[in-house]
Design a protein around this motif. Sequence first.
Motif, PDB file in Angstrom:
ATOM      1  N   ILE A   1       0.878  -1.143   0.122  1.00  0.00           N
ATOM      2  CA  ILE A   1       0.066  -0.050   0.067  1.00  0.00           C
ATOM      3  C   ILE A   1       0.934   1.221  -0.013  1.00  0.00           C
ATOM      4  CG2 ILE A   1      -1.730   1.542   1.173  1.00  0.00           C
ATOM      5  CD1 ILE A   1      -2.689  -1.478   2.643  1.00  0.00           C
ATOM      6  N   ALA A   2       1.056   1.721  -1.148  1.00  0.00           N
ATOM      7  CA  ALA A   2       1.802   2.923  -1.457  1.00  0.00           C
ATOM      8  C   ALA A   2       1.223   4.409  -1.170  1.00  0.00           C
ATOM      9  CB  ALA A   2       2.584   2.728  -2.661  1.00  0.00           C
ATOM     10  N   ASN A   3       1.861   5.297  -0.970  1.00  0.00           N
ATOM     11  CA  ASN A   3       1.455   6.585  -1.244  1.00  0.00           C
ATOM     12  C   ASN A   3       2.045   6.993  -2.549  1.00  0.00           C
ATOM     13  OD1 ASN A   3       0.555   9.211  -0.443  1.00  0.00           O
ATOM     14  ND2 ASN A   3       2.565   9.874   0.027  1.00  0.00           N
ATOM     15  N   GLY A   4       1.016   6.705  -3.454  1.00  0.00           N
ATOM     16  CA  GLY A   4       1.692   6.910  -4.869  1.00  0.00           C
ATOM     17  C   GLY A   4       0.715   7.925  -5.682  1.00  0.00           C
ATOM     18  N   GLY A   5      -0.423   8.616  -4.819  1.00  0.00           N
ATOM     19  CA  GLY A   5      -1.066   9.485  -5.620  1.00  0.00           C
ATOM     20  C   GLY A   5      -2.374   9.601  -4.866  1.00  0.00           C
ATOM     21  N   PRO A   6      -3.184  10.609  -4.934  1.00  0.00           N
ATOM     22  CA  PRO A   6      -4.327  10.715  -4.313  1.00  0.00           C
ATOM     23  C   PRO A   6      -5.227   9.796  -4.813  1.00  0.00           C
ATOM     24  CG  PRO A   6      -4.183  12.539  -5.943  1.00  0.00           C
ATOM     25  CD  PRO A   6      -2.739  11.885  -6.055  1.00  0.00           C
ATOM     26  N   PRO A   7      -6.353   9.343  -3.926  1.00  0.00           N
ATOM     27  CA  PRO A   7      -7.375   8.622  -4.373  1.00  0.00           C
ATOM     28  C   PRO A   7      -8.642   9.004  -5.086  1.00  0.00           C
ATOM     29  CG  PRO A   7      -7.503   8.870  -1.977  1.00  0.00           C
ATOM     30  CD  PRO A   7      -6.049   9.650  -2.528  1.00  0.00           C
ATOM     31  N   LEU A   8      -9.379   8.225  -5.751  1.00  0.00           N
ATOM     32  CA  LEU A   8     -10.806   8.704  -6.031  1.00  0.00           C
ATOM     33  C   LEU A   8     -10.983  10.039  -6.478  1.00  0.00           C
ATOM     34  CD1 LEU A   8     -12.334   6.949  -2.798  1.00  0.00           C
ATOM     35  CD2 LEU A   8     -12.020   5.717  -5.296  1.00  0.00           C
ATOM     36  N   GLY A   9      -9.905  10.473  -7.317  1.00  0.00           N
ATOM     37  CA  GLY A   9     -10.204  11.948  -7.727  1.00  0.00           C
ATOM     38  C   GLY A   9      -9.938  13.162  -6.714  1.00  0.00           C
ATOM     39  N   GLN A  10      -9.194  12.913  -5.491  1.00  0.00           N
ATOM     40  CA  GLN A  10      -9.032  13.896  -4.777  1.00  0.00           C
ATOM     41  C   GLN A  10      -7.788  14.698  -5.045  1.00  0.00           C
ATOM     42  OE1 GLN A  10      -9.051  11.922  -0.924  1.00  0.00           O
ATOM     43  NE2 GLN A  10     -10.712  10.693  -1.232  1.00  0.00           N
ATOM     44  N   SER A  11      -7.857  15.807  -4.276  1.00  0.00           N
ATOM     45  CA  SER A  11      -6.507  16.674  -4.450  1.00  0.00           C
ATOM     46  C   SER A  11      -5.299  16.021  -3.394  1.00  0.00           C
ATOM     47  CB  SER A  11      -6.672  17.940  -4.234  1.00  0.00           C
ATOM     48  OG  SER A  11      -7.665  18.640  -5.196  1.00  0.00           O
ATOM     49  N   PRO A  12      -4.308  15.955  -3.909  1.00  0.00           N
ATOM     50  CA  PRO A  12      -3.137  15.118  -2.956  1.00  0.00           C
ATOM     51  C   PRO A  12      -2.924  16.082  -1.612  1.00  0.00           C
ATOM     52  CG  PRO A  12      -2.161  16.280  -4.664  1.00  0.00           C
ATOM     53  CD  PRO A  12      -3.645  16.537  -5.140  1.00  0.00           C
ATOM     54  N   VAL A  13      -2.834  15.415  -0.544  1.00  0.00           N
ATOM     55  CA  VAL A  13      -2.401  16.113   0.658  1.00  0.00           C
ATOM     56  C   VAL A  13      -1.440  15.284   1.308  1.00  0.00           C
ATOM     57  CG1 VAL A  13      -4.582  17.419   0.808  1.00  0.00           C
ATOM     58  CG2 VAL A  13      -4.238  15.267   2.204  1.00  0.00           C
ATOM     59  N   THR A  14      -1.090  14.087   0.756  1.00  0.00           N
ATOM     60  CA  THR A  14      -0.148  13.173   1.600  1.00  0.00           C
ATOM     61  C   THR A  14       1.467  13.175   1.265  1.00  0.00           C
ATOM     62  OG1 THR A  14      -0.870  11.421   0.233  1.00  0.00           O
ATOM     63  CG2 THR A  14      -1.906  11.666   2.263  1.00  0.00           C
ATOM     64  N   ASN A  15       1.489  13.957   0.234  1.00  0.00           N
ATOM     65  CA  ASN A  15       2.747  14.130  -0.365  1.00  0.00           C
ATOM     66  C   ASN A  15       3.570  15.329   0.226  1.00  0.00           C
ATOM     67  OD1 ASN A  15       0.794  15.883  -2.160  1.00  0.00           O
ATOM     68  ND2 ASN A  15       2.405  15.839  -3.655  1.00  0.00           N
ATOM     69  N   THR A  16       3.752  15.567   1.210  1.00  0.00           N
ATOM     70  CA  THR A  16       4.477  16.669   1.907  1.00  0.00           C
ATOM     71  C   THR A  16       5.890  16.372   1.903  1.00  0.00           C
ATOM     72  OG1 THR A  16       4.183  15.359   3.830  1.00  0.00           O
ATOM     73  CG2 THR A  16       2.674  17.265   3.475  1.00  0.00           C
ATOM     74  N   PRO A  17       6.693  17.678   2.003  1.00  0.00           N
ATOM     75  CA  PRO A  17       8.308  17.373   1.730  1.00  0.00           C
ATOM     76  C   PRO A  17       8.654  16.598   2.847  1.00  0.00           C
ATOM     77  CG  PRO A  17       7.667  19.593   1.342  1.00  0.00           C
ATOM     78  CD  PRO A  17       6.299  18.942   1.896  1.00  0.00           C
ATOM     79  N   THR A  18       9.745  15.680   2.688  1.00  0.00           N
ATOM     80  CA  THR A  18      10.449  15.092   3.927  1.00  0.00           C
ATOM     81  C   THR A  18      10.881  15.952   4.984  1.00  0.00           C
ATOM     82  OG1 THR A  18      11.131  13.372   2.181  1.00  0.00           O
ATOM     83  CG2 THR A  18      12.245  13.330   4.442  1.00  0.00           C
TER      84      THR A  18
END
Length: 643
Positions: A549-566
């Motif tokens: 289960i990867a943080n590979g992109g936003p789900p279900l047409g949502q805008s991304p919020v999980t791809n914050t900088p390290t």
Amino acid sequence: MNGIMMDLYTNSFRPQLCPVSVEAEPILVSLVFIHRCIRMSAHATNDSPRSRCEKTARRFLAMILQTLLALFYLVPAVVFAQSPAASAYAPTATACPSGTPLVRQPANRINAQEAEYIASRKADVLARGSWINYINFLRSDRLVLPTDVTTLLAQPGTQPTLGLAVSGGSYRAAIFGAGVLDAIDSRNPNGLGGLLQASSYIAGLSGGSWLVLSLANAELPRLPNLTQSWRADEDIIFPDGIDFIEYAVDLIEEIEGKLAAGYPVTFVDVWSRALSRHFVNSSDFFNPNALHGAGITLSGLMQLPSFQQRQQPFPIVVADSLTPDVTGAAAAAAVPLGNTIFEFNPFEFGSFDPTLNAFEPMVLLGSVPGKCVNRFDQLSFIEGTSSNFFNFFNASATTLADSPIASLLSLLEDIIPERGVEAGADLLTAMIPDPFQPATNVTKFLRLVDGGEDGANDPLQPLLVHDRNVDVIIVADASADTADNFANGAALIASQARAALFPQNYSFPIVPNDTSTFLSLNLTRRPTFFGCNVTATNSSAIPPLIIYIANGGPPLGQSPVTNTPTLKLSYTSSLIDAMLAQTLDIATQGIPIQNTNGTRSKDPAWPVCLACGIVERSRAKGFPSPVPRSPTCQSCLQRYCFS
């Protein structure tokens, strides 16, 4: 002095500072520069000064506390009155084991205490409660479970050994991992059922170690409650609620006891004390007289009621070593894949890698034959070690010599050897007295760094150990592989390559050999099973099935919020809540269904398909013969397996 740094310092901040000594001036210059750079980079564009500002910031970040450390060595210890935290953080002498070697070697099997913990947890907790509760949870959602799944999960002899793995990636990984764990928490009515409660092992590295150890120390609370306890609103390095100079001095003073006890202190100790305020004990955050989690140890977790009752999965944290690579494998990352991976668990420290194959008791971490100590295994130090990326500043001798910290390192090299510490460059690593000589072929100290620096950013190695008999691993991968901080499968590729270096020790399922395949097949944007169809001549050579289960992109047409900088080291409560909510959708969406109106919705069969993946390795345990796949599971594996 760097031009950007001088401008930021002289024009923006200096009038607010109190007069300081000549020795302290470089510290304040560096602090102001990095503070401004971090603020700038949050909103910068590609054609802004961000790139050169951030590059210089990375260099000066190491300079800050190394300068403080240099002052620390130069100023007599009596100047610093030991704080309660300094006393609690310091190792204490203890008697070495009588009649028992300090080091367990060769380590062909897991520690007897770990074996007892897992056996007891399976018999008393998982068999009688967790797996049955998981079945009942799915049924309560009006899902029809195939008979093969319920049979395998209900019988103690066929119940799987489940491991969980949370990747590195700073706060982003910790929050994404928390979201995945929340999705498999039995207490979440909107989740997938209690696989968290049914797991035997949980492993983390770097940011994942923050989650794993804070979860264990807090005795498995609900994940949203845990993340809110982290005080993420206060930046780990630049908290807003306290004068920064006062904060930095507090951190330095808290490691003075360890130094006075004769042990090396490095930037990692300072980093650890900062992390402790978030991921060990966040109460009394601004109280300089509080312990801030000092004295809480990894070995001490086993005294918690939830561990005594075997209610928690067994936690493992990993770190990479800078010991010489003995495999000759090409280095695609900062650390060659062949370097020894060390694991920290509540009972032991060491490695199953054939390059070492030895362990020492965790309660005696920091000990060497004839000189034993307790309390070296501070929980914050383990977190700081696993997330220590500061050795990047020491990329080469030329880079180091040309860096602004060169003169400081030269000074430290003149002073530190008198205290028995290695070369100044080691100030950028976590240093642990080495009990494994001569197997490690080093002199006095192991030098450990971030567990993902070899590219294997998912902590899979300890879960591949044959004697642990892990059947299935759920991986939460929040690596920042792409330009927009999403995962692209590189961590799994590195883990596969590393396992191939030691085929007698580790077995790994087949994954794509390149990230382009991961991306083109959307393997990072939906749950994917690896290792569905394998055959082997003996059971120990069968790799675990990986549920990715990867943080590979936003789900279900949502805008991304999980791809914050390290390097983002502070988060508002509202952002954490948004990330947890989006991660829950990522974990529970399955392979989305395309609707006639052009929208996408979650796969209603995903919870059952997940259960099919969970039991896949258990089929061979069936008595008197293996349990075949039901048509339902056959259909699920055809959809979710990579082949």
